[in-house]
Design a protein around this motif. Structure first.
Motif, PDB file in Angstrom:
ATOM      1  N   THR A 168       0.918  -1.270   0.182  1.00  0.00           N
ATOM      2  CA  THR A 168      -0.108   0.189  -0.030  1.00  0.00           C
ATOM      3  C   THR A 168       0.878   1.383  -0.252  1.00  0.00           C
ATOM      4  O   THR A 168       1.777   1.492   0.708  1.00  0.00           O
ATOM      5  CB  THR A 168      -1.056   0.058   0.961  1.00  0.00           C
ATOM      6  OG1 THR A 168      -1.754  -1.047   1.041  1.00  0.00           O
ATOM      7  CG2 THR A 168      -1.763   1.162   1.343  1.00  0.00           C
ATOM      8  N   LYS A 193      -3.394   0.565  -3.734  1.00  0.00           N
ATOM      9  CA  LYS A 193      -2.698  -0.644  -3.656  1.00  0.00           C
ATOM     10  C   LYS A 193      -1.953  -0.904  -4.863  1.00  0.00           C
ATOM     11  O   LYS A 193      -2.379  -0.529  -5.877  1.00  0.00           O
ATOM     12  CB  LYS A 193      -3.834  -1.653  -3.773  1.00  0.00           C
ATOM     13  CG  LYS A 193      -4.668  -1.763  -2.420  1.00  0.00           C
ATOM     14  CD  LYS A 193      -3.987  -2.109  -1.185  1.00  0.00           C
ATOM     15  CE  LYS A 193      -5.108  -2.195  -0.052  1.00  0.00           C
ATOM     16  NZ  LYS A 193      -4.269  -2.332   1.373  1.00  0.00           N
ATOM     17  N   SER A 215      -2.902   0.447  -9.156  1.00  0.00           N
ATOM     18  CA  SER A 215      -4.175   0.399  -9.136  1.00  0.00           C
ATOM     19  C   SER A 215      -5.191   0.435 -10.164  1.00  0.00           C
ATOM     20  O   SER A 215      -6.278  -0.071 -10.415  1.00  0.00           O
ATOM     21  CB  SER A 215      -4.933   0.859  -7.649  1.00  0.00           C
ATOM     22  OG  SER A 215      -4.733   2.297  -7.801  1.00  0.00           O
ATOM     23  N   THR A 231       6.157   2.785   0.770  1.00  0.00           N
ATOM     24  CA  THR A 231       5.035   1.785   0.842  1.00  0.00           C
ATOM     25  C   THR A 231       4.909   0.983   2.304  1.00  0.00           C
ATOM     26  O   THR A 231       5.827   1.124   2.938  1.00  0.00           O
ATOM     27  CB  THR A 231       5.105   0.815  -0.219  1.00  0.00           C
ATOM     28  OG1 THR A 231       6.023  -0.193   0.079  1.00  0.00           O
ATOM     29  CG2 THR A 231       5.327   1.568  -1.569  1.00  0.00           C
TER      30      THR A 231
END
Length: 238
Positions: A168, A193, A215, A231
């Motif tokens: 993420t 994501k 994403s 992340t």
């Protein structure tokens, strides 16, 4: 600090009963037919502390190998190619995921021969191929090695390595158009994501550029520094 490997009991061909590709317990001595002539060779592994070397013997043959100052835990017997009658010996050196090496040896009836090194014997099913995993911080690099016509274990090069992890984004950063063109093809949104699909090796060992899927379905390249620093959720050990 140098350590002395404990003595282990003599074992016989039962070393070979475990399925190939499954872990075996290393030993310091065994009796195995290595070259397929129907006669078992007495095999031993000892530690020469003054020279920081291990000494591997099979019958009357001897070969030495360097270490990191620690005695190897022993050796194991593997069958890299079930199409021949030979077996191979493996000695492990190194103490961490990053410096471990599996040293492979073959015996031709007269001499022991070094046939190659691999990071790990992750899978060896007797088809002449070794699959070898090595930890790269948040993913396992899988290398392929194969026995060549000379009986040596050689790496089969890959342009990219499969990664296959998700994360993420906690701080927005761009994805580059290519490995050589840093123009942004996408800017990853905080909280989105991503999938890290593959790694491309750079010049220095252990450094990579990573192919990332956003994403929104866009592909681009990111540095390891951006992935580890911007992340969360990567499977980082420890």
């Amino acid at each position: 600090m140098k350590t002395q490997s404990p003595a282990l009991a003599v074992v016989t061909l039962t070393l070979l009963t475990a399925p190939l590709g499954h872990a075996q317990e290393p030993t310091n001595s065994a009796s195995v037919d290595l070259n397929g002539d129907g006669k078992q060779e007495a095999i031993s592994l000892t530690w020469d502390e003054p020279r920081d070397e291990f000494v591997l013997k099979a019958g009357s043959a001897t070969i030495r190998g360097g270490t990191d100052g620690n005695a190897p835990p022993g050796f194991v017997v593997v069958d890299l190619d079930s199409g021949d009658k030979r077996k191979e010996l493996v000695v492990t050196t190194g103490q961490t995921d990053y410096d471990k090496q599996q040293h492979l040896y073959a015996f031709d009836g007269k001499a022991l021969k070094a046939i190659g090194n691999v990071p790990a014997l992750t899978e060896a099913k007797g088809n002449g191929i070794i699959l070898s995993d090595s930890w790269q911080g948040f993913w396992n690099r899988r290398d392929k090695y194969a026995l060549d016509k000379a009986g040596l274990v050689t790496e089969v090069p890959q342009e990219l390595y499969a990664v296959g992890v998700e994360a993420t984004v906690k701080q927005s950063f761009p994805l580059a158009r290519s490995r050589t063109d840093k123009t942004a093809v996408a800017t990853l949104a905080q909280g989105s994501k991503i999938q890290v699909l593959a790694a491309a090796p750079l010049g220095p060992p252990g450094e990579y550029l990573y192919l990332v899927k956003s994403s929104t379905g866009l592909l681009g390249w990111a540095t390891g520094k951006d992935l580890t620093g911007k992340t969360q959720g990567l499977p980082v050990a420890g």
